[in-house]
Enzyme design. Structure first.
Site, short mmCIF file in Angstrom:
data_model
loop_
_atom_site.label_atom_id
_atom_site.label_comp_id
_atom_site.label_asym_id
_atom_site.label_seq_id
_atom_site.Cartn_x
_atom_site.Cartn_y
_atom_site.Cartn_z
N TYR A 1 6.50 5.27 4.44
CA TYR A 1 7.33 6.27 4.43
C TYR A 1 8.01 6.86 5.82
CZ TYR A 1 6.11 5.87 -0.45
OH TYR A 1 6.01 5.19 -1.83
N ALA B 1 0.86 -1.34 0.04
CA ALA B 1 0.03 -0.01 -0.14
C ALA B 1 0.90 1.23 -0.14
CB ALA B 1 -0.91 -0.04 1.35
N LYS B 2 0.55 2.15 -0.58
CA LYS B 2 0.99 3.57 -0.73
C LYS B 2 0.71 4.56 0.44
CE LYS B 2 3.35 6.49 -3.99
NZ LYS B 2 4.72 6.17 -3.85
N CYS B 3 0.93 4.13 1.61
CA CYS B 3 0.48 4.89 2.78
C CYS B 3 1.67 5.66 3.40
CB CYS B 3 -0.17 4.13 3.70
SG CYS B 3 0.83 2.63 4.43
#
Length: 364
Positions: A208, A202-204
């Site tokens: 990061y 997932a790009k959450c």
């Protein structure tokens, strides 16, 4: 005949937009993620009502209740893609449908509502049409950041019932600040990015945030980026802090770590696999260990390596550093096959080459 918008967008022009002269000065050397356009898109979601209140409005601070769920339980996802200026003054996007689908998958993983693909694409088009003058000439582009977060004010561990979706845009140049021909990377052997069953695909924002300490460690060792190993055996190369990685061997074939829930399914990654196949290059999606990376670099079997992503495009990796010592890939500079693939990709993105795969989305 144009298709009707999935939701009607209201437009509120900026009362005092940046002057053309000031904008031109900003676009001379915008860097990355520091120069923002005049407007943004906002769309709201409420349980029982669905998506509503779509707007293009002046970019401004977001009023947020201190009990907003995102601040306490981190329900937040985002995407990143670029708009390019075409020779006829128009603008294009590269495979935005794939960003829309990945945004939906990220939303599902974090128990958030899925934004319809048509509404995702419309939000990009509407913002680009208003802020088209912010797309730089030359090698620059307009970086688009769609994101969504839980906005309901409550304290309790459950999915929010309210969400705010926003798109902002930033005029950008090169991602890496280095002037070197290739970047250096630090192998993190103390920290991991994602574990099986987690949010690695997932790009959450949390992914990061978890990488920042390792990135700081990389910087202390004089490196541009960090490389993460798998969380189970701590031996398999997975990805850089925000980029996928490829290895080019002496027979011209390529290896890239396989997707499996711990690696972000990069759109640049997928595009490069297709472009390589077009050229008869074999690409194997298989595990590749740090020990193998070191041994192949020493023997000369590994000819080139590069990181890839929307922001970085294709970036050659020249030097690898770790607690176990350093090694260099090839001559430590960009290689021929990396450059050929980069040129092929960028030429399609910027409409300088034929798009045989239907990847380019024209905005106007």
């Amino acid at each position: 005949m144009s298709q009707p918008l999935p939701l009607p967008f209201t437009h509120q022009p900026h009362p005092s937009p940046v002057s053309p002269e000031h904008r031109a000065a900003l676009l001379v050397n915008p860097g990355f993620g520091r120069v923002f356009t005049d407007h943004m898109v906002t769309i709201r979601y409420t349980d029982g009502q669905g998506w509503h209140d779509a707007k293009v409005e002046p970019r401004a601070p977001i009023p947020l209740d201190p009990a907003a769920a995102v601040l306490h339980y981190a329900q937040e996802i985002f995407e990143g893609l670029k708009a390019y200026r075409t020779a006829d003054g128009g603008a294009t996007l590269f495979r935005p449908e794939e960003n829309a689908r990945r945004f939906q998958e990220s939303a599902r993983r974090l128990a958030m509502p899925a934004l319809p693909e048509s509404l995702f694409l419309a939000s990009l088009d509407e913002l680009i049409k208003v802020d088209r003058a912010w797309i730089p000439d030359g090698d620059g582009s307009l970086y688009l950041r769609p994101f969504m977060f839980a906005s309901e004010p409550f304290l309790g561990v459950k999915p929010s019932s309210e969400y705010l979706y926003i798109v902002i845009a930033s005029s950008v140049g090169a991602y890496f600040k280095t002037t070197a021909d290739a970047v250096s990377v630090w192998v993190s052997q103390d920290y991991t990015r994602a574990a099986p069953g987690g949010t690695g695909a997932a790009k959450c924002g949390g992914n990061y945030a978890a990488s920042l300490l390792a990135q700081a460690e990389a910087s202390r060792h004089g490196c541009d980026q960090v490389v993460f190993l798998d969380a189970v055996e701590r031996k398999w190369v997975e990805e850089l802090g925000g980029m996928n990685v490829f290895f080019i061997l002496d027979d011209g074939s390529m290896v890239t770590p396989p997707l499996g829930g711990t690696i972000l399914p990069g759109i640049t990654r997928a595009s490069l696999i297709t472009l390589a196949a077009d050229r008869g290059i074999t690409v194997r999606e298989e595990p590749y260990s740090l020990d193998q990376w070191r041994a192949d670099a020493a023997s000369g079997r590994l000819r080139e390596a590069f990181a890839c992503g929307t922001a970085a495009v294709l970036t050659p990796i020249g030097t690898v550093r770790s607690h176990e010592g350093d090694f260099t890939i090839g001559n430590g500079r960009s290689g021929l096959q990396t450059e050929e693939l980069r040129t092929a990709l960028v030429d399609i993105q910027r409409s300088r080459a034929a798009d045989g795969h239907g990847w380019v989305h024209r905005v106007f």
